[in-house]
Design an enzyme around this catalytic site. Structure first.
Site, PDB file in Angstrom:
ATOM      1  CB  CYS A 234      -0.901   0.026   1.224  1.00 32.91           C
ATOM      2  SG  CYS A 234      -2.039  -1.334   1.245  1.00 32.91           S
ATOM      3  CB  CYS A 395      12.457   8.124  -6.751  1.00 32.82           C
ATOM      4  SG  CYS A 395      13.360   6.936  -5.777  1.00 32.82           S
TER       5      CYS A 395
HETATM    6  N1  LIG Z   1       5.943  -9.854  10.718  1.00 31.26           N
HETATM    7  C1  LIG Z   1       5.060  -8.988  11.207  1.00 31.26           C
HETATM    8  N2  LIG Z   1       4.795  -8.975  12.542  1.00 31.26           N
HETATM    9  C2  LIG Z   1       3.909  -8.104  13.074  1.00 31.26           C
HETATM   10  N3  LIG Z   1       3.236  -7.201  12.333  1.00 31.26           N
HETATM   11  C3  LIG Z   1       3.455  -7.171  11.002  1.00 31.26           C
HETATM   12  C4  LIG Z   1       4.377  -8.052  10.380  1.00 31.26           C
HETATM   13  N4  LIG Z   1       4.402  -7.783   9.043  1.00 31.26           N
HETATM   14  C5  LIG Z   1       3.531  -6.764   8.850  1.00 31.26           C
HETATM   15  N5  LIG Z   1       2.964  -6.391  10.014  1.00 31.26           N
HETATM   16  C6  LIG Z   1       1.964  -5.325  10.240  1.00 31.26           C
HETATM   17  O1  LIG Z   1       0.903  -5.524   9.326  1.00 31.26           O
HETATM   18  C7  LIG Z   1       0.252  -4.282   9.120  1.00 31.26           C
HETATM   19  C8  LIG Z   1      -0.107  -4.174   7.653  1.00 31.26           C
HETATM   20  O2  LIG Z   1      -0.840  -3.002   7.519  1.00 31.26           O
HETATM   21  P1  LIG Z   1      -1.016  -2.223   6.168  1.00 31.26           P
HETATM   22  O3  LIG Z   1      -0.918  -3.180   5.039  1.00 31.26           O
HETATM   23  O4  LIG Z   1      -2.306  -1.469   6.250  1.00 31.26           O
HETATM   24  O5  LIG Z   1       0.229  -1.277   6.001  1.00 31.26           O
HETATM   25  P2  LIG Z   1       1.161  -0.327   6.923  1.00 31.26           P
HETATM   26  O6  LIG Z   1       2.466  -0.980   6.987  1.00 31.26           O
HETATM   27  O7  LIG Z   1       0.509   0.022   8.218  1.00 31.26           O
HETATM   28  O8  LIG Z   1       1.140   1.036   6.096  1.00 31.26           O
HETATM   29  P3  LIG Z   1       1.956   1.611   4.866  1.00 31.26           P
HETATM   30  O9  LIG Z   1       2.213   0.460   3.930  1.00 31.26           O
HETATM   31  O10 LIG Z   1       1.026   2.616   4.295  1.00 31.26           O
HETATM   32  O11 LIG Z   1       3.189   2.200   5.443  1.00 31.26           O
HETATM   33  C9  LIG Z   1       1.190  -3.181   9.586  1.00 31.26           C
HETATM   34  O12 LIG Z   1       0.648  -2.558  10.730  1.00 31.26           O
HETATM   35  C10 LIG Z   1       2.474  -3.929   9.915  1.00 31.26           C
HETATM   36  O13 LIG Z   1       3.170  -3.373  11.023  1.00 31.26           O
END
Ligand SMILES: Nc1ncnc2c1ncn2[C@@H]1O[C@H](COP(=O)(O)OP(=O)(O)OP(=O)(O)O)[C@@H](O)[C@H]1O
Ligand SMILES: [Zn+2]
Length: 440
Positions: A234, A395
């Protein structure tokens, strides 16, 4: 104070502050729980309290749920990994429906750019752990259920610890990266737990249930990880808020159906939601692959593996372009700032992002356009650069600009142009040079 603090002292103070904040939040949680009135027993029902009967009445009177289903929910144990765009709506519906114990895991803190879709977090939660913000909202929604907020990264150690400590009825993968998807898949197969997996990007979302009955697992369908350069999240591709809203809500629905043993679970098929045309499609999936490395008849993956490495070393990795940018062509934002006034600056972000915010006197030439017409771009560059010898590529984070340099490197070799990549891109520019430039 009359002396400058050393960096180590600043770090130590920051850690102390973080510890105090964590402790304060823990105590706030405790106080909140103590202040809640215990539910009164109901003389007319020996499983549910009076309030529970009233609260869940609209779903309990349905034959699909009934008192048996509601009791199954009350005794259930659900793990949600990722409290972002998908995890927020999923957690909201699971908490409001009366799942007995909800464990929320995320390592991240709330950012302003999250809250257009991560609907458990609000403005006053910025910079606090997502799990704490989620906990506070969910407890106010339904204080009868147990919510366990865990601020941690899910990796081999943490996932094993979690799964050893509790038997989860279902796990929701609400994360956004391939390595975590494989890790959760394998952990769920090895512990025999169904996995409800969702994803959302731009105007489209997808959903399926892995490892349920004789349905496939993630590895059955994708034995090899996708090439890293084809994976967009995202942060890079964008997403419209309601799209993860729809998918996260459907993840909650599938989890509830699994717990109450409904029919029609979304296994062996993929649900694809196209928000642009408001259509849902079901794609039939293969059955479990008997040769699957983790859920097949003779599995070779019997314990968790190194997922970061697995995703990096995919067969596709070999086609990643070789980096021919020389170290002296990699410059930091401070150097860029000194030179930019007398140089040509090419911003290779997509046109839309350039319109959102851009440095003055820069030219936009999107990376995707550049790679389709390298020759044309080189001509353009030579024409533009008649008055200067120095060209900086920039970028959002410094990746596409480096790749742009890779593409044109050989074409400008005979010219008098010096081409540079701005390391860290506009993000570093905002952090180190001008905080007015939006970080996104
Ligand atoms: N291995 C992991 N352990 C714990 N949480 C995770 C892990 N991988 C991803 N996440 C969490 O999953 C969530 C995915 O949320 P989302 O896809 O909406 O994107 P985001 O990372 O919050 O936002 P953006 O991509 O806009 O920076 C995030 O809050 C991220 O911290
Ligand atoms: Zn499998």
């Amino acid at each position: 104070m009359d002396r400058n603090l050393q960096k180590s002292e600043v770090d130590e103070l920051k850690q102390d502050i973080q510890k105090l904040k964590d402790e304060l939040r823990r105590k706030e949680r405790l106080l909140f729980e103590l202040q809640q009135k215990p539910l009164e027993n109901c003389p007319y029902n020996n499983i549910f309290k009076r309030d529970e009967i009233v609260r869940y009445s609209r779903q309990m009177i349905m034959s699909e749920m009934g008192t048996d289903g509601q009791e199954a929910l009350k005794n259930s144990n659900v793990l949600i990994v990722g409290i972002g765009g998908l995890g927020c709506p999923a957690a909201l519906y699971l908490a409001s429906s009366g799942v007995g114990k909800l464990t929320l895991v995320d390592y991240d803190t709330v950012e302003l750019s999250n809250i257009h879709r991560q609907i458990l977090h609000s403005e006053e939660n910025i910079d606090i752990p997502k799990v704490d913000s989620a906990y506070a909202k969910l407890k106010r929604l339904n204080h009868n259920i147990k919510i366990v907020p865990l601020r941690q990264l899910i990796n081999n150690t943490t996932v094993e610890r979690l799964m050893k400590s509790t038997k989860y009825d279902v796990v929701l993968d609400c994360t956004d990266n391939v390595a975590t998807r494989y890790l959760l898949n394998d952990a769920c197969v090895l512990n025999n737990i169904p996995l409800v997996s969702g994803s959302a990007l731009q105007m489209e979302g997808q959903l399926t249930v892995y490892h349920y009955m004789d349905g496939p697992c993630y590895r059955c369908l994708f034995p090899v990880p996708p090439p890293p350069e084809t994976v967009t999240n995202c942060g890079d591709g964008g997403v419209l808020g309601p799209i993860p809203g729809v998918i996260g809500t459907l993840q909650a629905l599938e989890a509830i159906k699994i717990i109450i043993k409904s029919e029609g679970i979304l296994t062996s098929r993929f649900l694809i939601f196209d928000g642009a045309s408001s259509t849902f499609r079901n794609v039939k999936l293969r059955k479990r692959n008997k040769d699957c490395e983790v859920c097949g008849d003779s599995p070779t993956i019997l314990t968790l593996i190194n997922y970061e490495q697995f995703c990096r070393s995919s067969a596709h990795d070999k086609v990643v372009d070789i980096n021919i940018v020389k170290p002296e062509q990699q410059v930091d934002v401070e150097y860029f700032e000194k030179c930019k006034g007398t140089s040509l600056v090419i911003d290779v972000r997509p046109e839309l992002e350039f319109k959102m915010c851009s440095l003055p006197s820069t030219i936009n030439y999107p990376f995707t356009k550049l790679t389709k017409n390298v020759g044309g771009f080189t001509e353009f560059l030579k024409n533009q650069a008649k008055t200067t010898e120095n060209v900086f590529f920039i970028c959002r984070r410094g990746n596409d600009s480096q790749r742009a340099l890779n593409y044109i490197q050989n074409d400008v070799i005979d010219s008098n142009l010096n081409v540079y990549n701005v390391k860290g891109g506009l993000r570093d520019y905002a952090l180190k040079i001008d905080s007015n430039f939006p970080i996104y």
